[in-house]
Design a protein around this motif. Structure first.
Motif, short mmCIF file in Angstrom:
data_model
loop_
_atom_site.label_atom_id
_atom_site.label_comp_id
_atom_site.label_asym_id
_atom_site.label_seq_id
_atom_site.Cartn_x
_atom_site.Cartn_y
_atom_site.Cartn_z
N GLY A 121 0.78 -1.22 0.00
CA GLY A 121 0.00 0.00 0.00
C GLY A 121 0.81 1.27 0.00
N PRO A 122 0.10 2.39 0.08
CA PRO A 122 0.73 3.71 0.13
C PRO A 122 1.40 3.94 1.48
N PRO A 123 2.09 5.08 1.65
CA PRO A 123 2.92 5.29 2.85
C PRO A 123 2.14 5.23 4.16
N LEU A 124 2.77 4.59 5.16
CA LEU A 124 2.28 4.55 6.53
C LEU A 124 3.45 4.95 7.42
N LEU A 125 3.34 6.10 8.07
CA LEU A 125 4.41 6.61 8.92
C LEU A 125 4.04 6.44 10.38
N PHE A 126 4.83 5.64 11.11
CA PHE A 126 4.65 5.52 12.54
C PHE A 126 5.45 6.63 13.24
N GLU A 127 5.07 6.90 14.49
CA GLU A 127 5.68 7.97 15.28
C GLU A 127 5.65 9.29 14.52
N ALA A 128 4.56 9.49 13.79
CA ALA A 128 4.31 10.74 13.06
C ALA A 128 3.12 11.41 13.73
N ARG A 129 3.38 12.36 14.59
CA ARG A 129 2.33 12.97 15.42
C ARG A 129 1.71 14.16 14.72
N ALA A 130 0.43 14.05 14.42
CA ALA A 130 -0.29 15.17 13.80
C ALA A 130 -0.38 16.31 14.80
N LEU A 131 0.03 17.48 14.40
CA LEU A 131 0.00 18.66 15.25
C LEU A 131 -1.25 19.49 15.02
N ALA A 132 -1.72 19.53 13.78
CA ALA A 132 -2.91 20.32 13.46
C ALA A 132 -3.39 19.95 12.07
N VAL A 133 -4.70 20.07 11.89
CA VAL A 133 -5.32 19.99 10.56
C VAL A 133 -5.83 21.38 10.25
N GLU A 134 -5.32 21.96 9.18
CA GLU A 134 -5.63 23.35 8.84
C GLU A 134 -6.30 23.43 7.48
N GLY A 135 -6.91 24.58 7.21
CA GLY A 135 -7.59 24.78 5.93
C GLY A 135 -8.88 24.03 5.83
N ASN A 136 -9.60 23.90 6.97
CA ASN A 136 -10.83 23.11 7.00
C ASN A 136 -11.87 23.60 6.01
N ASP A 137 -11.89 24.87 5.72
CA ASP A 137 -12.92 25.43 4.85
C ASP A 137 -12.46 25.59 3.40
N GLY A 138 -11.25 25.21 3.09
CA GLY A 138 -10.75 25.37 1.73
C GLY A 138 -10.73 24.06 0.96
N ASP A 139 -10.18 24.09 -0.25
CA ASP A 139 -10.14 22.88 -1.07
C ASP A 139 -8.77 22.21 -1.03
N ARG A 140 -7.87 22.68 -0.15
CA ARG A 140 -6.57 22.06 0.03
C ARG A 140 -6.22 22.02 1.52
N PRO A 141 -6.93 21.20 2.31
CA PRO A 141 -6.57 21.11 3.72
C PRO A 141 -5.18 20.52 3.87
N LEU A 142 -4.53 20.83 4.96
CA LEU A 142 -3.19 20.29 5.18
C LEU A 142 -3.06 19.79 6.61
N ILE A 143 -2.14 18.86 6.77
CA ILE A 143 -1.84 18.29 8.08
C ILE A 143 -0.41 18.68 8.44
N ARG A 144 -0.24 19.35 9.54
CA ARG A 144 1.09 19.60 10.08
C ARG A 144 1.42 18.47 11.04
N TYR A 145 2.59 17.85 10.86
CA TYR A 145 2.94 16.72 11.71
C TYR A 145 4.43 16.72 12.03
N ALA A 146 4.78 16.08 13.13
CA ALA A 146 6.17 15.95 13.55
C ALA A 146 6.61 14.51 13.38
N HIS A 147 7.77 14.34 12.77
CA HIS A 147 8.31 12.99 12.55
C HIS A 147 9.82 13.07 12.50
N ALA A 148 10.46 12.16 13.20
CA ALA A 148 11.93 12.09 13.23
C ALA A 148 12.55 13.42 13.65
N GLY A 149 11.92 14.07 14.60
CA GLY A 149 12.49 15.29 15.17
C GLY A 149 12.28 16.55 14.37
#
Length: 403
Positions: A121-149
């Protein structure tokens, strides 16, 4: 593995909902990325549910994710209810037109889906902590996440939050969009795992004057059992002997056999609550699994509701890919909530029918026994309970009457 920066569907959380959805998207050629804040070992060892509805098993088969389930899972054609020292078996196939349930621990299901994801399957990242989901009202939402420092950004066309009740997805929704309906319960489940062969071939749900008990299993050599206890109970205050004695007392029937005893390898107290968040979608953000709903475990619905959410979303994205229409995605929340509220009703009915409240009166107990007696004497009542327990077909009528 590099850090993906763009995907069609961003999935937060590698529980059953997120993993099954990713598998369904992969099979229809829709790219996605799963971000999971825990490490793989933790995710694969989380003790959760063990009963799969017929629809869940059918979906796993269709997704090519049921090979080990077919070999090691155990089909169950019914459950036994015990009350007033007597027993009543409900035969699911005869009451539901052939539907049954399967015993297969969520830990094993998650292992299977992770293995497929890592292999195909497609990528699965462990220890990747989502910090925020932004752009809820737009057509390009984004996820800010921390991984590997380091902090990273994943731009998506759609985001699916499978990150639980306390996850960032639901809590990042604009203020006033969501409404959550909740109910607490004045008791908890004391759950144990024991290295002891199950004494029964099917699940036993027991109403007794001492409180509720449930006898289940994880394998031919491991028993999974539960006792109703007061909220705040410390499991370490219960010796193994006390646990076994209490289970035998609550599960007793006239002439019935006792449990097989063995070393208890795990003890935990599980608080019980009910919660539904509406709507389950806003703009291009969707909620699935525990991020949208929590049910008391008595009805065995939590895992199956999560899988149903994934199935509905999988079909909706496949429809979008085939037709360009967002019709099914737009209907996602309404479609799922009909099933969610049916499951909440059933789970709460099972809970109130079998547990003793701290302030329970003799009148309340007689009402419970009357309800259980009706299941023994009314084919209609028995069929309603069996249909709800075995699970209504996903996409079918989820608005039927109570069990």
């Amino acid at each position: 593995m590099g850090h993906p920066t763009r995907t069609r569907v961003g999935i937060v959380g590698a529980g059953p909902a997120g993993l099954l959805l990713a598998r369904l998207l992969h099979l229809t050629g829709i790219d996605c990325v799963i971000l999971e804040r825990r490490d793989r070992t933790y995710v694969e060892r989380r003790q959760r549910a063990g009963i799969l509805e017929q629809s869940t098993v059918d979906a796993l088969r269709s997704a090519g994710a049921a090979d080990r389930l077919e070999r090691e899972g155990t089909p169950h054609d019914g459950v036994e209810l015990r009350f007033a020292r007597r027993s009543l078996r409900l035969d699911f196939p005869s009451l539901t037109g052939g539907r049954r349930v399967w015993l297969y621990a969520q830990t094993e299901l998650v292992k299977d889906l992770i293995a497929l994801q890592q292999k195909e399957g497609p990528p699965l990242l462990f220890e990747a902590r989502a910090l925020a989901v932004e752009g809820n009202d737009g057509d390009r939402p984004l996820i800010r996440y921390a991984h590997a420092g380091r902090e990273h950004t994943l731009v998506c066309d759609w985001v699916v939050g499978c990150d639980g009740y306390h996850g960032v997805t639901r809590h990042g929704m604009p203020e006033g969009v969501l409404r959550t309906y909740e109910r607490g319960h004045p008791y908890s489940w004391f759950g144990i795992l024991a290295d002891a062969p199950p004494a029964y071939e099917e699940l036993i749900y027991a109403h007794s004057e001492r409180g509720f008990a449930l006898a289940s299993m994880r394998s031919a050599h491991v028993s999974r059992l539960y006792l109703q206890v007061p909220n705040g109970t410390d499991p370490e205050q219960w010796s193994d002997e006390r646990v076994w004695n209490e289970l035998d007392a609550r599960l007793a029937t006239r002439g019935g056999r006792r449990l097989h005893r063995g070393p208890i390898t795990s003890k935990a107290v599980l608080p019980m609550r009910s919660s539904v968040t509406e709507p389950m979608a806003h703009g291009r953000i969707f909620l699935a699994g525990d991020a949208a709903h929590i049910v008391p475990p008595t009805g065995a619905k939590g895992l199956n509701l999560a899988a149903a959410d994934a199935m509905v979303l999988g079909r909706a994205f496949a429809h979008l890919g085939a037709t360009g229409s967002t019709e099914l995605l737009d209907a996602y929340s309404d479609t799922c909530l009909r099933r969610v509220w049916r499951a909440e009703h059933f789970s709460n009915l099972m809970t109130s029918m079998l547990h003793l409240s701290p302030d329970q009166s003799e009148f309340d107990t007689r009402l419970q026994l009357s309800q259980l007696e009706r299941l023994a004497t009314s084919p209609h009542a028995a069929a309603e309970l069996a249909a709800n327990y075995a699970g209504l077909p996903v996409g079918g009528d989820a608005g039927g009457g109570g069990a």
